[in-house]
Write an enzyme that holds these catalytic residues in place. Structure first.
Site, mmCIF file in Angstrom:
data_model
loop_
_atom_site.group_PDB
_atom_site.id
_atom_site.type_symbol
_atom_site.label_atom_id
_atom_site.label_comp_id
_atom_site.label_asym_id
_atom_site.label_seq_id
_atom_site.Cartn_x
_atom_site.Cartn_y
_atom_site.Cartn_z
ATOM 1 N N GLU A 37 1.172 -14.796 9.083
ATOM 2 C CA GLU A 37 0.928 -13.939 7.923
ATOM 3 C C GLU A 37 -0.559 -13.617 7.839
ATOM 4 O OE1 GLU A 37 0.403 -11.898 4.526
ATOM 5 O OE2 GLU A 37 2.315 -12.168 5.573
ATOM 6 N N GLN A 38 -0.879 -12.328 7.622
ATOM 7 C CA GLN A 38 -2.273 -11.918 7.606
ATOM 8 C C GLN A 38 -3.038 -12.406 6.383
ATOM 9 O OE1 GLN A 38 -2.892 -7.681 7.375
ATOM 10 N NE2 GLN A 38 -1.137 -7.369 6.031
ATOM 11 N N ARG A 112 8.749 -10.899 -7.431
ATOM 12 C CA ARG A 112 8.740 -11.065 -5.974
ATOM 13 C C ARG A 112 8.163 -12.422 -5.572
ATOM 14 N NH1 ARG A 112 5.182 -10.018 -1.662
ATOM 15 N NH2 ARG A 112 6.205 -9.261 0.245
ATOM 16 N N TYR A 218 13.295 -3.921 -16.471
ATOM 17 C CA TYR A 218 14.113 -5.126 -16.631
ATOM 18 C C TYR A 218 13.182 -6.330 -16.757
ATOM 19 C CZ TYR A 218 13.382 -4.896 -11.515
ATOM 20 O OH TYR A 218 12.839 -4.770 -10.262
ATOM 21 N N ASP A 296 11.769 -4.066 6.286
ATOM 22 C CA ASP A 296 11.127 -2.760 6.193
ATOM 23 C C ASP A 296 10.573 -2.282 7.529
ATOM 24 O OD1 ASP A 296 11.695 -2.511 3.536
ATOM 25 O OD2 ASP A 296 9.678 -3.012 2.823
#
Length: 402
Positions: A37-38, A112, A218, A296
């Site tokens: 992970e960067q 998230r 929401y 993605d």
């Protein structure tokens, strides 16, 4: 393809939802993946998301759903479609009564970061390497060689590109192809619950639809915040980045003539994020040799069905199962994964693309016909092909995704 004596060396580019899900599902199948992970830490980038039954089903099997539920909001009221001008309810779905009955799981909304934390809890300690931004993947040798921005290198037998819409691995495998500017942009914000109107704090996912625009809100984070995301004409804004921002004034200007309750919610949005929606055609393939794409990086889609995270989680579950079943021939296992997943995700890309036209109709005959359909159709049943999908079902491989 060479393999390490303790199993294939599997590198996963990207520590987002797809990358962590891939590492977690591989671990569940007895395989080890290293996530590169960067970022220097797995932080708060992003905002809210929907965990639909198809995602919840996989999180339960992973053992991560209970942890997520401690921080998420279960949508007991459900979905609502409302008219832009006065909030007239066009359609309402009682998820508390119907969702579990139909699909065996509830629907949740979450920040998230909370979903990332739940997935991270199922990844072995030491399997996530931070501060490693991959800038090049060399696929020419027997092993795959990864080069990082600070000069480090790593080798792997398999590489999974879960590195998002600007994927380095996708570029290495298939070259770079320009995206098409959609003409739309998205605003996003997290509004503290004590600053949000009462209607926005209910356990419901509410979509306000109107000419050229729509807005969704929401609760997330156990109800401490209201997630707000809106779509509007982009003008000259073409930046596709989670970190780009706008002003509240710019956000308000897009929805100034809408229901005053909604305007009050937008006014409380602080410093909203803003990014352009770029359009990309489905890829015809994801896999070359020992390298493949996920999430993605493989199938970026407009967020109008709220399935981006869910599809990355599904990808991870299917990929891990294929590799566990075909560990003797990893390249064939990756091709099988692609064959199982590509038709379903391509369909979701296409229907998500078409949703913007439906949501953004100008007032008139076509809009009235749409609203009448909303009043009679049951989206929970109509979208059963999305929510009922179960890659672990005995007949899953024989059931088409379209």
């Amino acid at each position: 393809m060479a393999a390490h004596e303790t199993g294939p060396r599997i590198a996963i580019l990207g520590g987002g939802i797809g990358g962590l899900a891939a590492a977690a599902f591989l671990h569940r199948e007895g395989l080890t993946g290293t996530v590169y992970e960067q970022a220097s830490r797995l932080g708060e980038v992003g905002a809210g998301l929907v965990v639909a039954p198809n995602a919840a089903r996989q999180l339960r099997r992973l053992g991560a759903l209970d942890e997520l539920r401690e921080r998420a909001v279960r949508l007991d009221i459900g979905w609502e479609f409302r008219r832009w001008q006065d909030g007239t309810v066009l359609s309402a779905e009682d998820l508390a009564a119907d969702c579990e009955r139909l699909y065996g799981e509830h629907t949740y909304t979450a920040h998230r970061a909370d979903l990332l934390a739940a997935l991270r809890s199922r990844v072995p300690a030491g399997a996530v390497v931070l501060g490693h931004k991959c800038v090049r993947v060399d696929t020419r040798g027997e092993s795959l060689r990864l080069e990082f921005a600070h000069g480090a290198v790593a080798e792997a037998d398999m590489v999974i590109g879960a590195d998002g819409v600007h994927s380095v691995l996708r570029g290495a495998l298939f070259g770079t192809s320009p995206a098409t500017f959609s003409g739309l942009c998205a605003f996003r914000a997290l509004v503290p619950a004590d600053q949000a109107p009462d209607f926005a704090r209910r356990p419901a996912q509410t979509l306000w639809i109107g000419p050229g625009r729509h807005l969704v809100h929401y609760p997330v984070s156990g109800g401490r915040f209201v997630n707000l995301v809106a779509f509007a004409p982009a003008g000259d804004h073409t930046v596709e980045s989670w970190t780009a921002t706008a002003t509240v004034g710019e956000f308000l200007a897009e929805f100034a003539q809408w229901d005053s309750r909604l305007v009050d919610l937008v006014r409380a949005s602080g410093r909203p994020g803003r990014w352009a929606l770029l359009d990309r055609e489905p890829l015809p393939r994801w896999t070359v040799g020992g390298a493949t794409l996920l999430g993605d990086a493989a199938h970026p889609m407009f967020p109008f069905f709220a399935q981006g995270a869910a599809q990355a989680i599904e990808d991870a579950a299917v990929l891990a199962r294929c590799l566990a079943d075909g560990v003797g021939d990893p390249a064939a296992a990756l091709r099988r994964y692609e064959g199982l997943r590509l038709p379903r995700t391509a369909r979701l890309q296409q229907v998500s693309h078409g949703r913007s036209h439906i949501n953004h109709l100008a007032d008139g005959p076509e809009q009235r016909e749409r609203d009448a359909r909303y009043a009679h159709d049951d989206p929970l049943i109509a979208n059963g092909w999305i929510y009922g999908y179960d890659p672990d079902a005995p007949d899953a491989d024989a059931v088409p995704s379209r």
